[in-house]
Design a protein around this motif. Structure first.
Motif, PDB file in Angstrom:
ATOM      1  N   THR A   1      -2.103   7.718  -5.067  1.00  0.00           N
ATOM      2  CA  THR A   1      -3.678   7.916  -4.778  1.00  0.00           C
ATOM      3  C   THR A   1      -4.568   6.649  -5.230  1.00  0.00           C
ATOM      4  O   THR A   1      -4.081   5.992  -6.151  1.00  0.00           O
ATOM      5  CB  THR A   1      -4.147   8.885  -5.910  1.00  0.00           C
ATOM      6  OG1 THR A   1      -3.435  10.139  -5.777  1.00  0.00           O
ATOM      7  CG2 THR A   1      -5.623   9.033  -5.824  1.00  0.00           C
ATOM      8  N   ARG A   2      -5.249   6.360  -4.114  1.00  0.00           N
ATOM      9  CA  ARG A   2      -5.963   5.005  -4.159  1.00  0.00           C
ATOM     10  C   ARG A   2      -7.337   5.408  -4.764  1.00  0.00           C
ATOM     11  O   ARG A   2      -8.191   5.959  -4.168  1.00  0.00           O
ATOM     12  CB  ARG A   2      -5.963   4.214  -2.864  1.00  0.00           C
ATOM     13  CG  ARG A   2      -6.986   2.898  -2.971  1.00  0.00           C
ATOM     14  CD  ARG A   2      -6.723   2.249  -1.783  1.00  0.00           C
ATOM     15  NE  ARG A   2      -5.365   2.174  -1.290  1.00  0.00           N
ATOM     16  CZ  ARG A   2      -4.663   1.036  -1.673  1.00  0.00           C
ATOM     17  NH1 ARG A   2      -5.053   0.139  -2.553  1.00  0.00           N
ATOM     18  NH2 ARG A   2      -3.520   0.892  -1.251  1.00  0.00           N
TER      19      ARG A   2
ATOM     20  N   GLY B   1       0.817  -1.151   0.180  1.00  0.00           N
ATOM     21  CA  GLY B   1       0.125  -0.007  -0.033  1.00  0.00           C
ATOM     22  C   GLY B   1       0.884   1.243   0.038  1.00  0.00           C
ATOM     23  O   GLY B   1       0.181   2.382   0.090  1.00  0.00           O
TER      24      GLY B   1
ATOM     25  N   LEU C   1      -4.323   1.878  -7.809  1.00  0.00           N
ATOM     26  CA  LEU C   1      -3.118   2.803  -7.236  1.00  0.00           C
ATOM     27  C   LEU C   1      -2.540   3.316  -7.987  1.00  0.00           C
ATOM     28  O   LEU C   1      -2.059   2.834  -8.998  1.00  0.00           O
ATOM     29  CB  LEU C   1      -2.398   1.925  -6.138  1.00  0.00           C
ATOM     30  CG  LEU C   1      -1.690   2.603  -5.282  1.00  0.00           C
ATOM     31  CD1 LEU C   1      -2.320   3.481  -4.247  1.00  0.00           C
ATOM     32  CD2 LEU C   1      -0.841   1.477  -4.248  1.00  0.00           C
TER      33      LEU C   1
ATOM     34  N   THR D   1      -9.943   1.383 -11.543  1.00  0.00           N
ATOM     35  CA  THR D   1      -9.786   1.259 -10.177  1.00  0.00           C
ATOM     36  C   THR D   1      -8.228   0.785 -10.092  1.00  0.00           C
ATOM     37  O   THR D   1      -8.124  -0.320 -10.347  1.00  0.00           O
ATOM     38  CB  THR D   1     -10.824   0.282  -9.479  1.00  0.00           C
ATOM     39  OG1 THR D   1     -12.228   0.858  -9.542  1.00  0.00           O
ATOM     40  CG2 THR D   1     -10.508  -0.037  -7.922  1.00  0.00           C
TER      41      THR D   1
ATOM     42  N   ASP E   1      -1.858  -2.190 -10.285  1.00  0.00           N
ATOM     43  CA  ASP E   1      -2.786  -3.093 -10.048  1.00  0.00           C
ATOM     44  C   ASP E   1      -2.229  -4.272  -9.098  1.00  0.00           C
ATOM     45  O   ASP E   1      -1.139  -4.592  -9.199  1.00  0.00           O
ATOM     46  CB  ASP E   1      -3.576  -3.637 -11.116  1.00  0.00           C
ATOM     47  CG  ASP E   1      -4.007  -2.419 -12.128  1.00  0.00           C
ATOM     48  OD1 ASP E   1      -3.490  -2.232 -13.051  1.00  0.00           O
ATOM     49  OD2 ASP E   1      -5.191  -2.059 -11.682  1.00  0.00           O
TER      50      ASP E   1
ATOM     51  N   ARG F   1       0.041   3.553 -13.077  1.00  0.00           N
ATOM     52  CA  ARG F   1      -0.722   2.775 -12.279  1.00  0.00           C
ATOM     53  C   ARG F   1      -0.397   1.499 -11.776  1.00  0.00           C
ATOM     54  O   ARG F   1       0.406   0.849 -12.465  1.00  0.00           O
ATOM     55  CB  ARG F   1      -2.263   2.650 -12.978  1.00  0.00           C
ATOM     56  CG  ARG F   1      -2.366   1.699 -14.321  1.00  0.00           C
ATOM     57  CD  ARG F   1      -3.695   1.553 -14.760  1.00  0.00           C
ATOM     58  NE  ARG F   1      -4.511   0.597 -13.862  1.00  0.00           N
ATOM     59  CZ  ARG F   1      -5.649   0.257 -14.239  1.00  0.00           C
ATOM     60  NH1 ARG F   1      -6.465   1.042 -15.088  1.00  0.00           N
ATOM     61  NH2 ARG F   1      -6.402  -0.363 -13.661  1.00  0.00           N
TER      62      ARG F   1
ATOM     63  N   ASN G   1      -7.068   9.678  -1.378  1.00  0.00           N
ATOM     64  CA  ASN G   1      -7.799   8.387  -1.745  1.00  0.00           C
ATOM     65  C   ASN G   1      -9.078   9.038  -2.368  1.00  0.00           C
ATOM     66  O   ASN G   1      -9.448  10.170  -2.153  1.00  0.00           O
ATOM     67  CB  ASN G   1      -8.506   7.778  -0.441  1.00  0.00           C
ATOM     68  CG  ASN G   1      -7.571   7.164   0.219  1.00  0.00           C
ATOM     69  OD1 ASN G   1      -7.115   5.732  -0.108  1.00  0.00           O
ATOM     70  ND2 ASN G   1      -6.720   7.497   1.369  1.00  0.00           N
TER      71      ASN G   1
ATOM     72  N   SER H   1     -10.922   4.475  -6.526  1.00  0.00           N
ATOM     73  CA  SER H   1     -12.045   3.404  -6.514  1.00  0.00           C
ATOM     74  C   SER H   1     -13.289   3.894  -7.298  1.00  0.00           C
ATOM     75  O   SER H   1     -13.655   4.943  -7.106  1.00  0.00           O
ATOM     76  CB  SER H   1     -12.634   2.896  -5.276  1.00  0.00           C
ATOM     77  OG  SER H   1     -11.437   2.391  -4.486  1.00  0.00           O
TER      78      SER H   1
END
Lengths: 109, 111
Positions: free
Chosen positions: B106-107, A41, B88, B86, B38, B36, B10, B109
């Motif tokens: 930045t996460r 993360g 990160l 969707t 995944d 990005r 987020n 969704s």
């Protein structure tokens, strides 16, 4: 298609042992090679970079480059639980980095 | 890396919405990148810029656009978001061919 390959793991290593992470790349013209550490993360963090054949040491970390065989490796001596992370190999190609998918390393206390 | 700041950290949004992710840096680097990531996959390059007047498509630019408003600012837009975007998202900067330095991500969704 230029590629960078890494074993996805997980690679499990006892605390205090040497962890050895490997990466192969397809483009013989690549000149710069990077190892990044990424905790779950979190963002990738630069660990080592190497440009010339041979070994480069920085503390507990050693990067090894063999351009003839097209591989680059990262050795972590005296592995600690805090070294548990995913290690990403990246290779410079025409001003971009080509990234491997990463090797997950687990250090067992 | 506090020198590379991404906003928001987020974001949850709906399909079809327009979204902008922003990146600013105080490192004075000329090169900026958007990636990005995944789960279980490596970083994939979306766009990159070597200076304000230079914008280049990366591996997966479809569905994205960028703007380099100044040397220090590089924004990524999703014109009409779809669920498979969707992921990160990371911004990175570099001084020439030196190693890249990453923002915190930045996460995103998309529902």
């Amino acid at each position: 298609q230029k590629e960078v390959e890494q074993n996805s793991g997980p690679l499990s290593v006892p605390e205090g042992a040497i962890a050895s992470l490997n990466c192969t790349y397809s483009d013989r013209g690549s000149q710069s090679f990077f190892w990044y550490r990424q905790y779950s993360g979190k963002s990738p963090e630069l660990i080592m970079f190497i440009y010339s054949n041979g070994d480069k040491e920085d503390g507990r970390f050693t990067a090894q480059l063999n351009k003839a065989s097209q591989y680059v490796s990262l050795l972590i001596r005296d592995s600690q639980p805090s070294d548990s992370a995913t290690y990403l190999c990246a290779v410079n190609n025409n001003y971009q980095l080509i990234w491997g998918a990463g090797t997950k390393l687990i250090i067992k206390p | 890396d506090a020198d590379v700041t991404q906003t928001p950290r987020n974001r949850i949004t709906k399909t079809g919405k327009r979204i902008m992710l922003e990146c600013s840096q105080t490192k004075g680097h000329d090169r900026m990148y958007w990636y990005r990531q995944d789960p279980g996959l490596g970083l994939r390059l979306i766009y990159y810029s070597f200076d304000v007047k230079d914008i280049n498509k990366g591996e997966i630019s479809d569905g994205y656009s960028v703007s380099r408003q100044a040397q220090a600012k590089f924004s990524l837009s999703l014109e009409s978001a779809i669920p498979n975007q969707t992921a990160l998202y990371f911004c990175a900067t570099a001084d020439g061919n030196q190693p890249q330095h990453f923002g915190d991500g930045t996460r995103l969704s998309i529902l």
